[in-house]
Design a protein around this motif. Structure first.
Motif, PDB file in Angstrom:
ATOM      1  N   PRO A 153       0.699  -1.062  -0.037  1.00 21.99           N
ATOM      2  CA  PRO A 153       0.361  -0.013  -0.254  1.00 21.99           C
ATOM      3  C   PRO A 153       0.980   0.601  -0.216  1.00 21.99           C
ATOM      4  O   PRO A 153       0.617   2.036  -0.921  1.00 21.99           O
ATOM      5  N   ASP A 154       2.567   1.131   0.789  1.00 17.28           N
ATOM      6  CA  ASP A 154       2.831   2.394   0.913  1.00 17.28           C
ATOM      7  C   ASP A 154       3.354   2.380  -0.421  1.00 17.28           C
ATOM      8  O   ASP A 154       3.539   3.894  -0.908  1.00 17.28           O
ATOM      9  N   LEU A 155       4.030   1.790  -1.070  1.00 15.22           N
ATOM     10  CA  LEU A 155       4.326   2.065  -2.764  1.00 15.22           C
ATOM     11  C   LEU A 155       3.435   2.395  -3.402  1.00 15.22           C
ATOM     12  O   LEU A 155       3.399   3.361  -4.758  1.00 15.22           O
ATOM     13  N   HIS A 156       2.179   1.776  -3.328  1.00 17.73           N
ATOM     14  CA  HIS A 156       1.241   1.947  -4.409  1.00 17.73           C
ATOM     15  C   HIS A 156       0.235   4.015  -3.827  1.00 17.73           C
ATOM     16  O   HIS A 156       0.711   4.738  -5.176  1.00 17.73           O
ATOM     17  N   GLU A 157       0.519   4.047  -3.056  1.00 19.09           N
ATOM     18  CA  GLU A 157       0.707   5.540  -2.756  1.00 19.09           C
ATOM     19  C   GLU A 157       1.280   6.026  -3.366  1.00 19.09           C
ATOM     20  O   GLU A 157       1.255   7.351  -3.842  1.00 19.09           O
ATOM     21  N   TRP A 158       2.961   6.234  -3.042  1.00 23.46           N
ATOM     22  CA  TRP A 158       4.197   6.806  -3.538  1.00 23.46           C
ATOM     23  C   TRP A 158       3.714   7.014  -5.028  1.00 23.46           C
ATOM     24  O   TRP A 158       4.003   8.171  -5.242  1.00 23.46           O
ATOM     25  N   MET A 159       2.946   5.760  -5.545  1.00 17.62           N
ATOM     26  CA  MET A 159       3.653   6.066  -7.463  1.00 17.62           C
ATOM     27  C   MET A 159       2.643   6.510  -7.568  1.00 17.62           C
ATOM     28  O   MET A 159       2.669   7.868  -8.750  1.00 17.62           O
ATOM     29  N   VAL A 160       1.323   6.419  -7.170  1.00 15.01           N
ATOM     30  CA  VAL A 160      -0.056   7.705  -7.211  1.00 15.01           C
ATOM     31  C   VAL A 160       0.108   8.903  -7.027  1.00 15.01           C
ATOM     32  O   VAL A 160       0.054  10.016  -8.315  1.00 15.01           O
ATOM     33  N   GLN A 161       0.684   9.258  -6.321  1.00 13.92           N
ATOM     34  CA  GLN A 161       0.818  10.431  -5.867  1.00 13.92           C
ATOM     35  C   GLN A 161       2.121  11.206  -6.785  1.00 13.92           C
ATOM     36  O   GLN A 161       2.033  12.214  -7.324  1.00 13.92           O
ATOM     37  N   HIS A 162       2.952  10.345  -7.237  1.00 15.28           N
ATOM     38  CA  HIS A 162       4.131  11.477  -7.385  1.00 15.28           C
ATOM     39  C   HIS A 162       3.588  10.907  -9.172  1.00 15.28           C
ATOM     40  O   HIS A 162       4.052  11.892 -10.034  1.00 15.28           O
ATOM     41  N   PHE A 163       3.055  10.305  -9.804  1.00 14.51           N
ATOM     42  CA  PHE A 163       2.449  10.329 -11.239  1.00 14.51           C
ATOM     43  C   PHE A 163       1.628  11.678 -10.995  1.00 14.51           C
ATOM     44  O   PHE A 163       1.112  12.241 -12.389  1.00 14.51           O
ATOM     45  N   GLU A 164       0.214  11.936 -10.287  1.00 10.21           N
ATOM     46  CA  GLU A 164      -0.240  12.673 -10.301  1.00 10.21           C
ATOM     47  C   GLU A 164       0.389  13.998  -9.349  1.00 10.21           C
ATOM     48  O   GLU A 164      -0.964  15.284 -10.705  1.00 10.21           O
ATOM     49  N   ALA A 165       0.998  14.010  -9.503  1.00  9.13           N
ATOM     50  CA  ALA A 165       2.146  15.989  -9.338  1.00  9.13           C
ATOM     51  C   ALA A 165       2.391  16.209 -10.475  1.00  9.13           C
ATOM     52  O   ALA A 165       3.110  17.173 -10.284  1.00  9.13           O
ATOM     53  N   HIS A 166       2.702  14.480 -11.182  1.00 10.51           N
ATOM     54  CA  HIS A 166       3.782  15.474 -12.512  1.00 10.51           C
ATOM     55  C   HIS A 166       2.351  15.612 -13.593  1.00 10.51           C
ATOM     56  O   HIS A 166       1.808  15.826 -14.223  1.00 10.51           O
ATOM     57  N   PRO A 167       3.080  17.174 -14.185  1.00 12.91           N
ATOM     58  CA  PRO A 167       2.011  17.650 -15.457  1.00 12.91           C
ATOM     59  C   PRO A 167       1.579  16.831 -16.564  1.00 12.91           C
ATOM     60  O   PRO A 167       1.102  17.416 -17.091  1.00 12.91           O
ATOM     61  N   SER A 168       2.538  15.872 -16.943  1.00 10.90           N
ATOM     62  CA  SER A 168       2.677  15.082 -18.156  1.00 10.90           C
ATOM     63  C   SER A 168       1.854  13.958 -18.256  1.00 10.90           C
ATOM     64  O   SER A 168       1.292  12.816 -18.797  1.00 10.90           O
ATOM     65  N   PHE A 169       1.334  13.401 -16.546  1.00 10.13           N
ATOM     66  CA  PHE A 169       0.545  12.681 -16.366  1.00 10.13           C
ATOM     67  C   PHE A 169      -1.223  12.957 -15.985  1.00 10.13           C
ATOM     68  O   PHE A 169      -0.735  13.320 -14.721  1.00 10.13           O
ATOM     69  N   GLU A 170      -1.865  12.312 -15.937  1.00  5.93           N
ATOM     70  CA  GLU A 170      -3.179  12.067 -15.465  1.00  5.93           C
ATOM     71  C   GLU A 170      -3.638  10.560 -15.241  1.00  5.93           C
ATOM     72  O   GLU A 170      -3.461   9.299 -15.675  1.00  5.93           O
ATOM     73  N   ARG A 171      -4.538  10.752 -13.966  1.00  3.62           N
ATOM     74  CA  ARG A 171      -4.732   8.990 -13.821  1.00  3.62           C
ATOM     75  C   ARG A 171      -6.028   8.533 -15.105  1.00  3.62           C
ATOM     76  O   ARG A 171      -7.002   9.094 -14.246  1.00  3.62           O
TER      77      ARG A 171
END
Length: 285
Positions: free
Chosen positions: A222-240
């Motif tokens: 779970p911690d790694l899942h949240e880490w990956m989601v946070q980092h991709f959502e914070a990047h301007p080139s990606f959307e979930r």
């Protein structure tokens, strides 16, 4: 008389036998011993091209090699030895690699994807030597076993350190899919810099992906899942991607069921946390 073979000799003999022509037996993991993890910051004496244009993919995808014209083959033959070309031109393929499995492990996802995407070149990237050799032998055996149907010709594996050399292999906007399946969680805070998802690495993923491409992630931590989601959502080139679109994607089910880690999690009745991210269009200048 020679003594009994030790385990190392048995592994070497087994691997040599697997590399003989026409072998259809799938390799066994016990002959490819390897540590579970490798330090991506260590010097692994890897060979990599200076740029994507100089990468020769012909040995990985021989069925897709384009025969060059004879006048190109003869180029440079009249040169003096002092002026002869220092390097040979990489063989050209009829297709480009479009799908990358980063940290492919023992190749379960590659084998699962290959028949479902027969017209797409798929590449597994793995840093560990023995694991890479296992996947190479697995692909070779599958190609021989399914020779008539010409299956698994579109899949290959490469030993590489993705954290350092991804742009050396892929040009800007080349990939349509990147898979990050059950990556090393690196639980300790001081090890978080080794995680395969980060602000810097996400920019490299954005560089090699074309707009509309998808990054697939899955983990049981779970911690790694949240880490990956946070980092991709914070990047301007990606959307979930929405859960509805995610569950309609056939690659998600393959990712959930075909990798060795996913099967291990299934046996232990663990959870599989999935998140997909779409590469956005670059903003207009």
């Amino acid at each position: 008389m020679g003594g009994a073979k030790n385990k190392r000799q048995k592994r070497e003999d087994y691997r040599a036998a697997m590399r003989e022509e026409g072998v259809t037996e799938l390799p066994r993991k016990k002959f490819y011993r390897q540590r579970a993890h490798a330090n991506p910051f260590s010097d692994h004496q890897l060979v990599y091209p200076p740029s994507p244009d100089q990468m020769d993919w012909s040995s990985l995808y021989p069925d897709y090699v384009v025969e060059e014209a004879k006048d190109n083959e003869m180029a440079g033959l009249d040169a003096t030895p002092e002026r002869a070309p220092m390097t040979t031109k990489p063989k050209r393929l009829s297709k480009e690699v479009e799908v990358a499995d980063i940290g492919c492990g023992f190749g379960g996802l590659l084998v699962g994807l290959a028949p479902t995407m027969p017209d797409t070149l798929i590449l597994g990237l793995e840093i560990r030597v023995s694991v890479t050799e296992f996947v190479e032998d697995r692909i070779k055996a599958l190609r021989a076993k399914h020779h008539e149907a010409k299956l698994y010709r579109n899949v290959g594996v490469l030993r590489a350190n993705t954290m350092k050399f991804l742009p050396n292999f892929f040009r800007k906007g080349q990939l349509t899919k990147i898979f990050i399946c059950f990556p090393d969680p690196h639980f300790k805070a001081r090890k978080h810099k080794q995680r395969i998802v980060s602000t810097t690495l996400n920019s490299e993923y954005a560089y090699v992906m074309r707009p509309g491409g998808i990054v697939y992630t899955i983990t049981d931590v779970p911690d790694l899942h949240e880490w990956m989601v946070q980092h991709f959502e914070a990047h301007p080139s990606f959307e979930r991607i929405s859960e509805g679109e995610q569950e309609a994607d056939p690659c998600v089910e393959i990712m959930r069921t075909e990798t060795e880690e996913s099967k291990k999690v299934e046996r232990h009745k663990g959870q599989k946390l999935v998140a997909l991210f779409r590469r956005l269009e670059d903003p207009a200048w």
